[in-house]
Scaffold this motif. Structure first.
Motif, PDB file in Angstrom:
ATOM      1  N   THR A 103       0.855  -1.176   0.000  1.00  0.00           N
ATOM      2  CA  THR A 103       0.000   0.000   0.000  1.00  0.00           C
ATOM      3  C   THR A 103       0.893   1.228   0.000  1.00  0.00           C
ATOM      4  OG1 THR A 103      -1.688  -1.184   1.255  1.00  0.00           O
ATOM      5  CG2 THR A 103      -1.855   1.216   1.221  1.00  0.00           C
ATOM      6  N   HIS A 108      -3.093   3.789  -1.778  1.00  0.00           N
ATOM      7  CA  HIS A 108      -3.457   2.936  -2.906  1.00  0.00           C
ATOM      8  C   HIS A 108      -2.779   1.578  -2.745  1.00  0.00           C
ATOM      9  CE1 HIS A 108      -5.136   6.479  -4.755  1.00  0.00           C
ATOM     10  NE2 HIS A 108      -3.979   7.100  -4.588  1.00  0.00           N
ATOM     11  N   SER A 109      -3.561   0.497  -2.786  1.00  0.00           N
ATOM     12  CA  SER A 109      -3.021  -0.845  -2.603  1.00  0.00           C
ATOM     13  C   SER A 109      -2.835  -1.526  -3.950  1.00  0.00           C
ATOM     14  CB  SER A 109      -3.960  -1.673  -1.733  1.00  0.00           C
ATOM     15  OG  SER A 109      -4.011  -1.116  -0.441  1.00  0.00           O
ATOM     16  N   ARG A 125      -5.438  -3.231  -5.781  1.00  0.00           N
ATOM     17  CA  ARG A 125      -5.966  -4.221  -4.828  1.00  0.00           C
ATOM     18  C   ARG A 125      -7.491  -4.253  -4.805  1.00  0.00           C
ATOM     19  NH1 ARG A 125      -7.083  -8.129  -2.684  1.00  0.00           N
ATOM     20  NH2 ARG A 125      -6.242  -9.102  -0.842  1.00  0.00           N
TER      21      ARG A 125
END
Length: 176
Positions: A103, A108-109, A125
């Motif tokens: 992350t 934001h993953s 993700r």
């Protein structure tokens, strides 16, 4: 001095020592002291971490706030650097697929799967699910994975985009 003035003065005198202290904050004599033991140095940098997954190898290290990780395969090396909120976290699937999740500091993953032939697939993700201990990828990823390794994943049909449509014949392989 009248009765109200005396009461106000007494309240101020009694409250004085407590003024500015947060509830349950340690007093100066009870604050923990952290210092290295004699002969060692305190370090804010954790040791490097490695994971071998078949012919794939992942290494990560940290320098200050920056994470560095390298994925090595017979096809070469891929090196990434970033300031992360979480990760990178490595996982080995079926002894042949290296999964990297992290992350960014912006929240934001990301998910990347590396394969021994040098290919990799990556998604945000939010496009990946995990059910019953298995990763669920968009059905479009299935065609990008070598045939013998496709069974390591399950697939969904939520990511139908004009630039990467889901063929009607592929929908039968979707969990949802």
């Amino acid at each position: 001095m009248n009765h109200a003035g005396l009461l106000l003065l007494l309240t101020a005198l009694l409250a004085g020592p407590a003024y500015g202290q947060a509830p349950n904050s340690p007093t100066p004599s009870t604050k923990p002291k952290i210092s290295p033991t004699p002969g060692t140095q305190a370090s804010a940098t954790p040791a490097a971490t490695t994971l071998a997954c078949g012919v794939l190898k992942a290494e990560t290290s940290r320098t200050g706030a920056t994470s560095n990780w390298t994925i090595s395969s017979p096809a070469g090396k891929t090196t990434e650097t970033g300031v992360l909120k979480n990760g990178p976290r490595f996982e080995c699937l079926d002894g042949a697929i290296l999964v990297v999740e992290f992350t960014s500091s912006a929240g934001h993953s990301f998910f990347d799967a590396y394969f021994a032939d040098g290919t990799n697939i990556g998604y945000g993700r939010q496009q990946i699910d995990r059910r019953g201990g298995r990763f669920v990828l968009p059905i479009q990823a299935k065609a990008r994975i070598a045939q013998p390794l496709r069974a390591a994943f399950d697939y969904h049909c939520r990511l139908d985009m004009p630039a990467d449509p889901i063929p009607p014949t592929a929908r039968a392989d979707c969990l949802f």
